[in-house]
Enzyme design. Sequence first.
Site: not given
Length: 835
Positions: A523-524, A526-529, A531, A545, A642
Amino acid sequence: MLMANLLTLLIWCSYVVYISRVLSTAADILTTANRSIRDGETVVSAGGNFEMGFFSPVDSKKRYFGIWYKRIPIDPFVWVANRDTPLTDSSGVLKVTDHGILVISNRTNHIIWSSNISRSAHDPVVQLLDSGNLVVRNRNEGNPEDNLWQSFDYPCHAILPGMKLGRNIITGHDWYLTSWKSSDDPSPGDYTYRFDPNGFPQEFLRSNSVVQFRSGPWNGVRFSGFPQQKPNPLIKYGFVFNKNEMYYFCETLDNSIVSKVVLTPNGMIQRFIWANLTGSWNAYGNMDSCDRYGLCGAYATCDINNLPVCVCLRGFVPKYPKHWKRTDWSGGCVRRRPLGCENRDEFFKHSGVKVPDTRGSWFNESMNLEECRSLCLKNCSCTAYTNTDIRGGGRGCLLWFGDLIDMRQFTETEQDVYIRVVASELESPDPAKKTEIKAKARSNVKKRTRVVVITFLLITATLLLGIALILYKKRRKKQIRRENLGHGPRSNNESRKEDLELPSFELAALAAATNNFSVDNKLGEGGFGPVYKGMLKVGQQIAVKRLSRNSRQGLPEFKNEVKYIARLQHRNLVKLLGCCIHKEERMLVYEYMPNKSLDYFLFDEGPSVLLNWPKRFHIINGIARGLLYLHQDSRLRIIHRDLKADNVLLDYELNPKISDFGIARCFGETESTASTNIVVGTYGYMSPEYASEGLYSVKSDVYSFGVLVLEIVSGKRNRGFRHPDHCHSLLGHAWTLYMEGRSLELIDVPVKDSYNTIEVLRSVHISLLCVQHCPEDRPSMSSVILMFGSDGALPHPKQPGFFAERNIYETNTSSSKHEQRSTINEFSITLLEAR
Ligand SMILES: *[C@@H]1O[C@H](CO)[C@@H](O)[C@H](O)[C@H]1NC(C)=O
Ligand SMILES: *[C@@H]1O[C@H](CO)[C@@H](O)[C@H](O)[C@H]1NC(C)=O
Ligand SMILES: *[C@@H]1O[C@H](CO)[C@@H](O)[C@H](O)[C@H]1NC(C)=O
Ligand SMILES: *[C@@H]1O[C@H](CO)[C@@H](O)[C@H](O)[C@H]1NC(C)=O
């Protein structure tokens, strides 16, 4: 320039034609002989700014003679002659008598209104000046001070630049405002705004005779209760106070500015500035609940950024503690210990205040603060003192006797007041210190030292914590090694039994649900990995995630965090369903939101049409509530770090839900103002102190929230924002428009026919407060919610952080790789820097 000249010429030409038609005189002068203005005729001022004649307010048939802005279609009226005695048909006539008296007569030639002059007139002429002042003067007297009569001496509900608000001490003439009864009825309403000469003069807004609001005394720069009256390039404020006169006045420093101060029919005193481009009046300085006279009773201050708003002064306690707790503050506060008088009393300095009601005060404008203090000490009924004028370090002496009423705490004013308490009150540790520290922390004076102390304490605390953690980890490792040696690895079952509360998923189940973490399901990121979208066997849709493997936290702490975060439940937060731990792999499992994230709706031309203004406003408010819950209402104090459009998901009904919260905790970060060497965040949303120094606090989230609100209003991304006319960031652009009173120009095209002016202006104003450069200036989320929920006054925002976006790349990007990466896919960046 050429345009302006042309315009002037045009106006002048039409004006000349007009005059010759109606009045057949060569100038903007009505002479007495046979000249009159009948209903239906109007006279324009020489510069073309104002016009006078007979009019009816919207929704009214009554006819009044008045003056209005010529080129402003909304609420143009600035003065009305026959407020009490309207005409009922269009037969009115305004005439000037040979004695220089203006009269309005009706159909039967009966005089229904007349002006009043005390001097004899010689060949009087009448003139509507371009300031909006209607004057009667002798033809041969050029001095504007010698007017026989002027409408500026009889204010109605509005103050224009050049008018006075105050009192002539010699003649007793009072220049004051009276509200209209309603927006379509100019007759005098219940509210007045006028000077009170008792003690040190102040303006009072009264409803009938009951005081509603007090301006506070003039302190050389502004009225003590109007922090927004800052020196600025557009409007100059002033106060004249001598033995003949005391009055307030203002001037516009730029002739193109159209500005008025109005006492509204509902009892608000507000400055309005005309925004020509949007065709609306922009209000400056709304009133809020702390403006209510005496809300907190005696010896207490009102702080709109605090909850509850009322706090007793140092050394004072609530008079009726029970009522006080129930937010009935009217009883005020009383001294904890009685005054000792003379030598046994001391003063403490209270900074950043609106000074108490000065009606019973005494003043001497040539004394200094030291003389003032000793004078106050000498009289046992003197309760406080301060300077009368705060300019240049302060001068003059103002003394209070008796109760101190109607004080208020401001963040941005430099006014102090010295409050008398018995000396022992200052020596002994103060039980009420906690609240006072809060209140005092807002004062600018000691802020710097306090910041240093707090930083020091924090660093010490962090160090101690760090040492404790290292020791703990070492111990733990040894223990695990021992366990491993003794019993071999523990089985999965065993550990699960131990954590019955922890919602836990098998890796295999998640792999199956997400098609083995296939790119198609992604899906996308983010800063931590990344999803992934997934579907559990039971048919439930989930989002998984997969945390990247740089967690510095041990397994037990990680589990603990997930357990707590899973308990965070709020309708504006995405629900965390559980986690999955498999060897080094850590995953968080969330409920799946079908409607994608806010950025998809906001920045794509197609879907953005779906978001009309009411939906956008609903989303803004939802995000604010979710964030407040994270910051304050939940048991944990969570800083998101974030927050961005991509991290706000929408459910079927387009309710916003914040996702990705609390992950920083899972990486073992302490959650308070702290410095971190992992900067997680997204360019465009990161506050200056976080992006450049890695300093984060709840105020960094507030900053991101401000950016997000501007994006929601404008439909433009802050990152990569370009404007043909300048190189400001979206924030800089919004701030510039705001300063020019053109905030409405920000709004996104799809919202153009669904927006609510007040909501948009308020959203922009609040977002600009949120993105101010200094974290201390930004409001907390609870204040933000209050601001959205009320129509009270908002402070004036300072220039935002990252005014021009380019700065961030030049000063903060250590490697261009990061920049590239975030430009290409707009995902979060994680800067790993050793510090
Ligand atoms: C006119 O002035 C006189 C005295 O100066 C005063 O008594 C009277 O009320 C005034 N009338 C109006 C309409 O202001
Ligand atoms: C507002 O702008 C229009 C042109 O856009 C101009 O004709 C008009 O005079 C302006 N009005 C004021 C009050 O400045
Ligand atoms: C004000 O204080 C000055 C200096 O102490 C003194 O000379 C003056 O008389 C005082 N004025 C009044 C009105 O008390
Ligand atoms: C203290 O000040 C009050 C108010 O001005 C005054 O009435 C009183 O006489 C003063 N007392 C003394 C002892 O000066």
